[in-house]
Write an enzyme that holds these catalytic residues in place. Structure first.
Site, PDB file in Angstrom:
ATOM      1  N   GLY A   1      -7.878  -3.771   1.760  1.00 57.98           N
ATOM      2  CA  GLY A   1      -9.316  -3.670   1.933  1.00 57.98           C
ATOM      3  C   GLY A   1     -10.108  -4.198   0.758  1.00 57.98           C
ATOM      4  O   GLY A   1     -11.262  -4.617   0.915  1.00 57.98           O
TER       5      GLY A   1
ATOM      6  N   SER B   1      -9.284  -2.331  -7.796  1.00 55.08           N
ATOM      7  CA  SER B   1      -8.200  -1.377  -7.556  1.00 55.08           C
ATOM      8  C   SER B   1      -8.704   0.020  -7.873  1.00 55.08           C
ATOM      9  O   SER B   1      -9.054   0.297  -9.030  1.00 55.08           O
ATOM     10  CB  SER B   1      -6.983  -1.700  -8.426  1.00 55.08           C
ATOM     11  OG  SER B   1      -6.000  -0.690  -8.309  1.00 55.08           O
ATOM     12  N   LYS B   2      -8.740   0.871  -6.876  1.00 58.88           N
ATOM     13  CA  LYS B   2      -9.269   2.219  -7.079  1.00 58.88           C
ATOM     14  C   LYS B   2      -8.546   2.922  -8.220  1.00 58.88           C
ATOM     15  O   LYS B   2      -9.169   3.480  -9.123  1.00 58.88           O
ATOM     16  CB  LYS B   2      -9.152   3.032  -5.793  1.00 58.88           C
ATOM     17  CG  LYS B   2      -9.741   4.433  -5.891  1.00 58.88           C
ATOM     18  CD  LYS B   2      -9.403   5.289  -4.689  1.00 58.88           C
ATOM     19  CE  LYS B   2     -10.058   4.807  -3.437  1.00 58.88           C
ATOM     20  NZ  LYS B   2      -9.878   5.754  -2.306  1.00 58.88           N
ATOM     21  N   THR B   3      -7.214   2.883  -8.207  1.00 63.81           N
ATOM     22  CA  THR B   3      -6.420   3.595  -9.210  1.00 63.81           C
ATOM     23  C   THR B   3      -6.114   2.748 -10.435  1.00 63.81           C
ATOM     24  O   THR B   3      -5.688   3.271 -11.462  1.00 63.81           O
ATOM     25  CB  THR B   3      -5.083   4.042  -8.606  1.00 63.81           C
ATOM     26  OG1 THR B   3      -4.341   2.875  -8.214  1.00 63.81           O
ATOM     27  CG2 THR B   3      -5.317   4.942  -7.404  1.00 63.81           C
ATOM     28  N   PHE B   4      -6.319   1.455 -10.330  1.00 63.36           N
ATOM     29  CA  PHE B   4      -5.953   0.490 -11.362  1.00 63.36           C
ATOM     30  C   PHE B   4      -4.454   0.534 -11.663  1.00 63.36           C
ATOM     31  O   PHE B   4      -4.005   0.258 -12.775  1.00 63.36           O
ATOM     32  CB  PHE B   4      -6.752   0.696 -12.653  1.00 63.36           C
ATOM     33  CG  PHE B   4      -7.239  -0.609 -13.240  1.00 63.36           C
ATOM     34  CD1 PHE B   4      -8.308  -1.284 -12.681  1.00 63.36           C
ATOM     35  CD2 PHE B   4      -6.628  -1.171 -14.346  1.00 63.36           C
ATOM     36  CE1 PHE B   4      -8.760  -2.490 -13.212  1.00 63.36           C
ATOM     37  CE2 PHE B   4      -7.065  -2.369 -14.882  1.00 63.36           C
ATOM     38  CZ  PHE B   4      -8.147  -3.035 -14.317  1.00 63.36           C
ATOM     39  N   THR B   5      -3.693   0.926 -10.644  1.00 62.21           N
ATOM     40  CA  THR B   5      -2.231   0.956 -10.791  1.00 62.21           C
ATOM     41  C   THR B   5      -1.536   0.214  -9.642  1.00 62.21           C
ATOM     42  O   THR B   5      -0.308   0.163  -9.612  1.00 62.21           O
ATOM     43  CB  THR B   5      -1.716   2.409 -10.817  1.00 62.21           C
ATOM     44  OG1 THR B   5      -2.123   3.081  -9.613  1.00 62.21           O
ATOM     45  CG2 THR B   5      -2.254   3.169 -12.019  1.00 62.21           C
TER      46      THR B   5
ATOM     47  N   GLU C   1       0.624  -5.037  -7.055  1.00 60.26           N
ATOM     48  CA  GLU C   1       0.271  -6.447  -6.855  1.00 60.26           C
ATOM     49  C   GLU C   1      -0.998  -6.815  -7.623  1.00 60.26           C
ATOM     50  O   GLU C   1      -1.057  -7.852  -8.299  1.00 60.26           O
ATOM     51  CB  GLU C   1       0.067  -6.743  -5.363  1.00 60.26           C
ATOM     52  CG  GLU C   1       1.295  -6.528  -4.508  1.00 60.26           C
ATOM     53  CD  GLU C   1       1.334  -5.158  -3.858  1.00 60.26           C
ATOM     54  OE1 GLU C   1       1.941  -5.043  -2.786  1.00 60.26           O
ATOM     55  OE2 GLU C   1       0.747  -4.206  -4.435  1.00 60.26           O
TER      56      GLU C   1
ATOM     57  N   GLY D   1      -9.611   2.354   1.780  1.00 63.18           N
ATOM     58  CA  GLY D   1      -9.581   0.939   1.434  1.00 63.18           C
ATOM     59  C   GLY D   1     -10.184   0.045   2.492  1.00 63.18           C
ATOM     60  O   GLY D   1     -10.932  -0.895   2.190  1.00 63.18           O
ATOM     61  N   ARG D   2      -9.876   0.331   3.770  1.00 63.45           N
ATOM     62  CA  ARG D   2     -10.376  -0.545   4.834  1.00 63.45           C
ATOM     63  C   ARG D   2     -11.845  -0.319   5.136  1.00 63.45           C
ATOM     64  O   ARG D   2     -12.425  -1.014   5.971  1.00 63.45           O
ATOM     65  CB  ARG D   2      -9.529  -0.380   6.093  1.00 63.45           C
ATOM     66  CG  ARG D   2      -9.341   1.045   6.592  1.00 63.45           C
ATOM     67  CD  ARG D   2      -8.207   1.103   7.607  1.00 63.45           C
ATOM     68  NE  ARG D   2      -7.864   2.460   8.031  1.00 63.45           N
ATOM     69  CZ  ARG D   2      -7.072   3.291   7.358  1.00 63.45           C
ATOM     70  NH1 ARG D   2      -6.557   2.910   6.197  1.00 63.45           N
ATOM     71  NH2 ARG D   2      -6.775   4.484   7.838  1.00 63.45           N
TER      72      ARG D   2
ATOM     73  N   GLN E   1      -6.762  -5.089  10.052  1.00 55.10           N
ATOM     74  CA  GLN E   1      -6.485  -3.954   9.167  1.00 55.10           C
ATOM     75  C   GLN E   1      -7.222  -2.717   9.632  1.00 55.10           C
ATOM     76  O   GLN E   1      -6.649  -1.623   9.707  1.00 55.10           O
ATOM     77  CB  GLN E   1      -6.881  -4.258   7.717  1.00 55.10           C
ATOM     78  CG  GLN E   1      -6.454  -3.105   6.795  1.00 55.10           C
ATOM     79  CD  GLN E   1      -7.120  -3.100   5.437  1.00 55.10           C
ATOM     80  OE1 GLN E   1      -8.204  -3.643   5.262  1.00 55.10           O
ATOM     81  NE2 GLN E   1      -6.469  -2.485   4.470  1.00 55.10           N
TER      82      GLN E   1
ATOM     83  N   GLU F   1      -4.168  -0.434  10.818  1.00 54.86           N
ATOM     84  CA  GLU F   1      -3.847   0.528   9.759  1.00 54.86           C
ATOM     85  C   GLU F   1      -4.391   1.908  10.119  1.00 54.86           C
ATOM     86  O   GLU F   1      -3.812   2.931   9.750  1.00 54.86           O
ATOM     87  CB  GLU F   1      -4.423   0.060   8.415  1.00 54.86           C
ATOM     88  CG  GLU F   1      -3.874   0.835   7.225  1.00 54.86           C
ATOM     89  CD  GLU F   1      -4.216   0.207   5.893  1.00 54.86           C
ATOM     90  OE1 GLU F   1      -3.393  -0.564   5.367  1.00 54.86           O
ATOM     91  OE2 GLU F   1      -5.326   0.474   5.376  1.00 54.86           O
TER      92      GLU F   1
ATOM     93  N   HIS G   1      -7.796 -24.256  22.512  1.00 54.29           N
ATOM     94  CA  HIS G   1      -6.761 -25.294  22.547  1.00 54.29           C
ATOM     95  C   HIS G   1      -5.478 -24.809  21.894  1.00 54.29           C
ATOM     96  O   HIS G   1      -4.608 -25.608  21.564  1.00 54.29           O
ATOM     97  CB  HIS G   1      -7.273 -26.557  21.843  1.00 54.29           C
ATOM     98  CG  HIS G   1      -8.438 -27.183  22.534  1.00 54.29           C
ATOM     99  ND1 HIS G   1      -8.308 -28.237  23.413  1.00 54.29           N
ATOM    100  CD2 HIS G   1      -9.761 -26.881  22.507  1.00 54.29           C
ATOM    101  CE1 HIS G   1      -9.497 -28.567  23.884  1.00 54.29           C
ATOM    102  NE2 HIS G   1     -10.399 -27.761  23.349  1.00 54.29           N
TER     103      HIS G   1
ATOM    104  N   LYS H   1       6.773  -0.469  -0.209  1.00 53.92           N
ATOM    105  CA  LYS H   1       6.421  -0.572  -1.633  1.00 53.92           C
ATOM    106  C   LYS H   1       7.417   0.191  -2.500  1.00 53.92           C
ATOM    107  O   LYS H   1       7.836  -0.276  -3.564  1.00 53.92           O
ATOM    108  CB  LYS H   1       5.014  -0.018  -1.873  1.00 53.92           C
ATOM    109  CG  LYS H   1       3.877  -0.895  -1.374  1.00 53.92           C
ATOM    110  CD  LYS H   1       2.551  -0.263  -1.776  1.00 53.92           C
ATOM    111  CE  LYS H   1       1.379  -1.113  -1.376  1.00 53.92           C
ATOM    112  NZ  LYS H   1       0.105  -0.520  -1.822  1.00 53.92           N
TER     113      LYS H   1
END
Length: 550
Positions: free
Chosen positions: A164, A215-219, A222, A277-278, A359, A363, A394, A516
């Site tokens: 998200g 990143s919400k958690t910054f962890t 990726e 996230g979404r 998503q 999700e 097409h 993960k």
């Protein structure tokens, strides 16, 4: 609000009997012939936007339903307590019970004075504070007041996120490109594949590039890996780590990790754990959108969603557009056996809209366990997919017209193009295809009609179309920020309605985590010497192949 299986509800059983009685007899072209007012009866307008935006038409008349079907579907929604669950969501209750959280993204676009509380605390002051920060920052960057470490204005923005934190900003910046500051180059990096970052950075200059680390958690593995690669690339030229503060901002809640990375805490834009996230494009995750289209347009985007929220809360189920669309989805999934739904936007700017909705839908409702912990005995979680028309015509439309699968489809189009080139000839052709495809999917072509066209007898079966394929037509005046906001919120509430009927928790995503977790273990093995033998034969072989080559 609790019940076990939707299939145990009296209304579900009534719908099943209704389908067994009339399902195979619902022939759309006959239904139109029998009732000249069918369009008026089964189409609704959303008129919650400003007058200049115009209404949004939702034409449900080409769906396999009668007035009795709609009545029975509404009965199902009432028995499944859709309204009560909706009201609990807007009251800030922890309806995401598996994670003990509220589901409160509507607060992010609440542009009224109405307080909205979670755990007895009004969240609106915090929401407005973040919006004010976004406004101040986006205006500074867009005006050139915010400069890089050499005093040059920002020319490139790289949003680093995933899920998200990527899909929403990518889709919205593409959809609203006509409103953009075109001399700002936008790049979105989500894939851990190094190619994604390398190709984005190839077009950037460290002196004029701003990175948004989402990143919400910054962890998130990726995102953090990509962020560190971006930092290394930047420092290779900039040299001084102090310059990071001018070129990196964080869309996060973890101040400790943000500061450790080198980002000034003043350049952190937070959001709460009740933002999934979404649903996060409405939050600080939408900073890239505000930077690209300007804060006023971003606020208009929020206002469109807020208007749809208000409509969804206040409109009776019998006339409630998102609720009816969600009920139609259940109707096709669980009574006709449809496994997928197509979304075909006839607007090139909306080319990422189906991917965003994938998503949101899959999700949310890709679950097989009810809120009471039981395995469902019915289908949930449709497969949502799509591409823009007319290119998709097409590509896969052959399957829609003559394949063996029932695929309900949403067709979206604006009446007005942002690019009415060649005397608007292109848009007239686009609209003609939009209308013709829904008509062709409904009517089909009989063997007699094929023969009348002069086809050889042996070709008649190949040129026959069964028809009776259901579609919903969604027509807006123009894809503006407010209209897009309303359309996204519409699909959010469609998804909510589906999940409420199926009695599943649409707001967790544990299915994302298993792969993960296993990937972390495999990564450790890839970074050590020697073959592995603690997996199944296939996994062992693949890991060892990477480590030693063919």
């Amino acid at each position: 609000m609790s019940f076990n299986l939707a299939s145990s509800l009296p209304a579900w059983k009534a719908l099943k009997a209704h389908h067994e009685s009339v399902g195979s007899k619902l022939i759309l072209k006959d239904l139109f012939a029998q009732d000249p007012k069918r369009f008026e009866k089964f189409s609704l307008k959303f008129e919650g936007l400003a007058a200049e935006e115009g209404p949004i038409l939702f034409d449900f008349s080409k769906n396999l339903v009668t007035e009795e079907t709609i009545k029975l579907l509404v009965d199902l929604a009432k028995e499944a307590n859709v309204e009560k669950l909706r009201d609990a969501l807007f009251a800030g209750e922890h309806i995401n019970f598996t994670e003990d959280r509220a589901v409160y993204h509507p607060a992010l676009r609440n542009l009224s004075d109405k307080p909205m509380s979670v755990n007895g605390v009004d969240v609106m002051p915090g929401v407005r504070s973040v919006l004010a920060h976004m406004k101040e920052f986006s205006e500074a960057v867009r005006s050139g007041a915010w400069t890089g470490y050499t005093g040059k204005a920002i020319k490139s923005i790289v949003n680093v996120g995933i899920g998200g934190s990527d899909l929403g900003p990518v889709m919205v910046t593409e959809a609203l490109k006509p409103y953009a500051k075109r001399d700002l180059e936008m790049h979105f990096v989500s894939n851990i594949d190094g190619t994604h970052m390398a190709e984005a950075l190839r077009k950037c200059d460290p002196e004029t590039t701003l990175f948004l680390i989402a990143s919400k958690t910054f962890t998130t593995a990726e995102t953090c890996t990509n962020a560190n690669s971006a930092k290394s690339w930047f420092l290779e030229k900039a040299g001084n780590p102090e310059y990071i503060a001018k070129h990196f901002v964080a869309l996060s809640t973890n101040e400790t990790e943000v500061v450790k990375f080198g980002i000034d805490a003043k350049n952190m834009f937070g959001f709460s754990d009740w933002v999934g996230g979404r649903y996060s494009v409405w939050s600080a995750i939408g900073l890239s959108v505000a930077l690209y289209i300007g804060y006023e347009n971003f606020e208009a985007f929020l206002s469109g969603a807020h208007a749809m929220d208000k409509y969804f809360c206040e409109t009776p189920l019998e006339k409630n557009i998102p609720a009816l669309a969600g009920l139609l989805s259940v109707w096709y999934s669980d009574f006709f056996g449809a496994q997928t739904q197509l979304v075909a936007p006839y607007d090139q700017y909306l080319h990422r809209f189906p991917a965003y909705l994938q998503q949101l839908s899959m999700e949310s409702n890709g679950k097989a366990i009810t809120r009471t912990g039981d395995m469902v005995d019915y289908t949930t979680g449709k497969i949502l997919w799509g591409e823009p028309g007319t290119n998709s015509q097409h590509s896969f439309f052959q399957l829609l017209h003559q394949g063996t699968k029932l695929i309900p489809a949403d067709f979206l189009i604006p009446l007005e193009s942002h690019n009415p080139i060649d005397g608007n000839k292109h848009h007239r052709m686009l609209f003609s295809n939009f209308v013709a495809q829904t008509e062709a999917l409904m009517l089909g072509k009989t063997p007699a009609e094929v023969k009348a066209e002069g086809a050889a007898d042996d070709l008649v079966p190949h040129k026959t179309f069964v028809g009776n394929r259901p579609t919903t037509s969604i027509v807006a005046k123009k894809i503006s920020p407010a209209t897009l906001g309303a359309l996204i919120a519409y699909y959010e509430w469609v998804t909510f309605t589906e999940g409420a009927i199926w009695n599943i928790n649409s707001f967790d995503q544990f299915g994302v985590e298993l792969g993960k977790q296993l990937a972390k273990n495999v990564l450790k093995q890839l970074e050590t010497e020697g073959p592995v033998d603690n997996h199944d034969a296939s996994t062992n072989a693949l890991v060892n192949l990477f480590k030693s080559g063919f």
